[in-house]
Design a protein around this motif. Structure first.
Motif, PDB file in Angstrom:
ATOM      1  N   LYS A 188      25.988  -4.676  -8.872  1.00  0.00           N
ATOM      2  CA  LYS A 188      25.252  -5.716  -8.092  1.00  0.00           C
ATOM      3  C   LYS A 188      25.742  -5.984  -6.630  1.00  0.00           C
ATOM      4  O   LYS A 188      25.093  -5.887  -5.540  1.00  0.00           O
ATOM      5  CB  LYS A 188      25.221  -7.076  -8.798  1.00  0.00           C
ATOM      6  CG  LYS A 188      24.623  -6.968 -10.430  1.00  0.00           C
ATOM      7  CD  LYS A 188      24.485  -7.919 -10.963  1.00  0.00           C
ATOM      8  CE  LYS A 188      25.818  -8.811 -11.126  1.00  0.00           C
ATOM      9  NZ  LYS A 188      26.779  -8.117 -12.168  1.00  0.00           N
ATOM     10  N   SER A 189      27.217  -6.223  -6.631  1.00  0.00           N
ATOM     11  CA  SER A 189      27.894  -6.638  -5.200  1.00  0.00           C
ATOM     12  C   SER A 189      27.769  -5.481  -4.498  1.00  0.00           C
ATOM     13  O   SER A 189      27.437  -5.564  -3.113  1.00  0.00           O
ATOM     14  CB  SER A 189      29.123  -7.232  -5.624  1.00  0.00           C
ATOM     15  OG  SER A 189      29.101  -8.411  -6.510  1.00  0.00           O
ATOM     16  N   THR A 190      28.313  -4.180  -4.925  1.00  0.00           N
ATOM     17  CA  THR A 190      28.011  -2.974  -3.999  1.00  0.00           C
ATOM     18  C   THR A 190      26.612  -2.852  -3.414  1.00  0.00           C
ATOM     19  O   THR A 190      26.545  -2.380  -2.395  1.00  0.00           O
ATOM     20  CB  THR A 190      28.481  -1.811  -4.951  1.00  0.00           C
ATOM     21  OG1 THR A 190      29.572  -1.963  -5.630  1.00  0.00           O
ATOM     22  CG2 THR A 190      28.330  -0.499  -4.286  1.00  0.00           C
ATOM     23  N   ALA A 230      22.820 -13.738  -1.258  1.00  0.00           N
ATOM     24  CA  ALA A 230      23.681 -14.656  -2.046  1.00  0.00           C
ATOM     25  C   ALA A 230      24.222 -13.947  -3.367  1.00  0.00           C
ATOM     26  O   ALA A 230      23.672 -13.513  -4.149  1.00  0.00           O
ATOM     27  CB  ALA A 230      23.034 -15.812  -2.390  1.00  0.00           C
ATOM     28  N   ASP A 231      25.712 -13.802  -3.413  1.00  0.00           N
ATOM     29  CA  ASP A 231      26.402 -13.209  -4.497  1.00  0.00           C
ATOM     30  C   ASP A 231      26.964 -14.025  -5.445  1.00  0.00           C
ATOM     31  O   ASP A 231      27.830 -14.888  -5.100  1.00  0.00           O
ATOM     32  CB  ASP A 231      27.563 -12.187  -3.929  1.00  0.00           C
ATOM     33  CG  ASP A 231      27.826 -11.096  -4.981  1.00  0.00           C
ATOM     34  OD1 ASP A 231      27.366 -11.226  -6.077  1.00  0.00           O
ATOM     35  OD2 ASP A 231      28.636 -10.249  -4.536  1.00  0.00           O
ATOM     36  N   GLU A 232      26.188 -14.333  -6.458  1.00  0.00           N
ATOM     37  CA  GLU A 232      26.702 -15.259  -7.682  1.00  0.00           C
ATOM     38  C   GLU A 232      26.952 -16.736  -6.888  1.00  0.00           C
ATOM     39  O   GLU A 232      28.185 -17.360  -7.095  1.00  0.00           O
ATOM     40  CB  GLU A 232      27.839 -15.014  -8.277  1.00  0.00           C
ATOM     41  CG  GLU A 232      27.342 -13.526  -8.965  1.00  0.00           C
ATOM     42  CD  GLU A 232      28.069 -13.240 -10.045  1.00  0.00           C
ATOM     43  OE1 GLU A 232      28.129 -14.230 -11.083  1.00  0.00           O
ATOM     44  OE2 GLU A 232      28.065 -11.980 -10.648  1.00  0.00           O
ATOM     45  N   PRO A 233      25.866 -17.316  -6.195  1.00  0.00           N
ATOM     46  CA  PRO A 233      26.379 -18.680  -5.235  1.00  0.00           C
ATOM     47  C   PRO A 233      26.505 -19.715  -6.333  1.00  0.00           C
ATOM     48  O   PRO A 233      27.321 -20.665  -5.787  1.00  0.00           O
ATOM     49  CB  PRO A 233      24.928 -18.682  -4.511  1.00  0.00           C
ATOM     50  CG  PRO A 233      23.883 -18.029  -5.270  1.00  0.00           C
ATOM     51  CD  PRO A 233      24.785 -16.837  -5.860  1.00  0.00           C
TER      52      PRO A 233
HETATM   53 MG   LIG Z   1      29.775  -8.716  -8.328  1.00  0.00          MG
END
Ligand SMILES: [Mg+2]
Ligand SMILES: Nc1ncnc2c1ncn2[C@@H]1O[C@H](COP(=O)(O)OP(=O)(O)O)[C@@H](O)[C@H]1O
Length: 226
Positions: A43-45, A164-167
């Motif tokens: 997901k982050s990538t 927004a990454d796991e905000p």
């Molecule tokens: Mg991640």
């Protein structure tokens, strides 16, 4: 409708790890897209490749006239400053600066004068219901307040896409809900798209559409949490 951003065949490897394994994804203007999936699924990538923070090994990311995978570093950093906003799991506010100064910082970096930058920053703090944090440093406010200040900082340049990454990953559910309500309301009012990475169904419920990433591949969902 032409998508705001379009990714095709994205592949990204780290050594023997295939973080992204040929991902196609469109982002429509103004939509709130939840990117779900277990930890380590990519997901982050994916978010970093879409935002031009990380270059994919192959594939394309088109944003308007720009092809992000081959754009110059200068073009990518200009896009990140002007067109994209970022919210992380932990606010990553500058501890030495007041919250008002933190929110004004992206505008100051664009050459906006201090008075004008702080006026606009104050407006966003108000919209996120943390006007009372303006004169405090990040260490003097709660995690939920800090995350709302971080969102104000991401929105102050009025970007087209907020990543927004796991905000809400570091917040309790009550604060998480508040942050999501404010983020989605402000983004909708300003016509911004939000790419929302989360593994919490309660957070994804704020999206219009949901995709699931598993082992670096995307499985398009229906918008219903599973
Ligand atoms: Mg991640
Ligand atoms: N900078 C990196 N160096 C090495 N491996 C990485 C790096 N970033 C991510 N990975 C690996 O790529 C895979 C996907 O990671 P990530 O995109 O962070 O997943 P998620 O955000 O879904 O938890 C994982 O196996 C992770 O260990």
């Amino acid at each position: 409708m032409t998508p705001l951003m379009s990714a095709r065949g994205l592949i990204k490897t780290y050594g023997a790890t295939v973080a992204l394994d040929s991902v196609d994804l469109d982002i429509q203007a103004g939509e709130i897209l939840a990117v779900m999936g277990p930890s380590g699924s990519g997901k982050s990538t994916l978010m970093h490749c879409l935002a031009g923070v990380v270059r994919a090994d192959s594939g394309q990311v088109r944003y308007g006239e720009t092809e992000l995978t081959t754009a110059s570093d200068a073009r990518l950093s200009a896009l990140r400053r002007r067109e994209f906003g970022f919210v992380f799991q932990f606010g990553r506010l500058v501890p030495e600066l007041l919250c008002l100064e933190n929110v004004a910082l992206p505008l100051r970096m664009e050459g906006v004068r201090r008075r004008e930058a702080e006026r606009r920053a104050a407006g966003w703090l108000e919209r996120l219901d943390v006007a009372d944090c303006a004169g405090k440093r990040p260490g003097q406010i709660s995690g939920g307040q800090g995350q709302r200040v971080a969102i104000a900082r991401a929105l102050v340049t009025e970007p087209r896409i907020v990543f927004a990454d796991e905000p809400t990953g570091a917040l309790d559910s009550l604060n998480g809900e508040l942050v999501m309500r404010l983020l989605t309301r402000c983004a909708a009012e300003a016509g911004m798209a939000v790419v929302l990475v989360t593994h919490e169904p309660a957070v994804a419920a704020y999206s219009h559409r949901e995709v699931v990433v598993r082992d670096g591949r995307i499985r398009t969902g229906t918008g219903v949490s599973r």
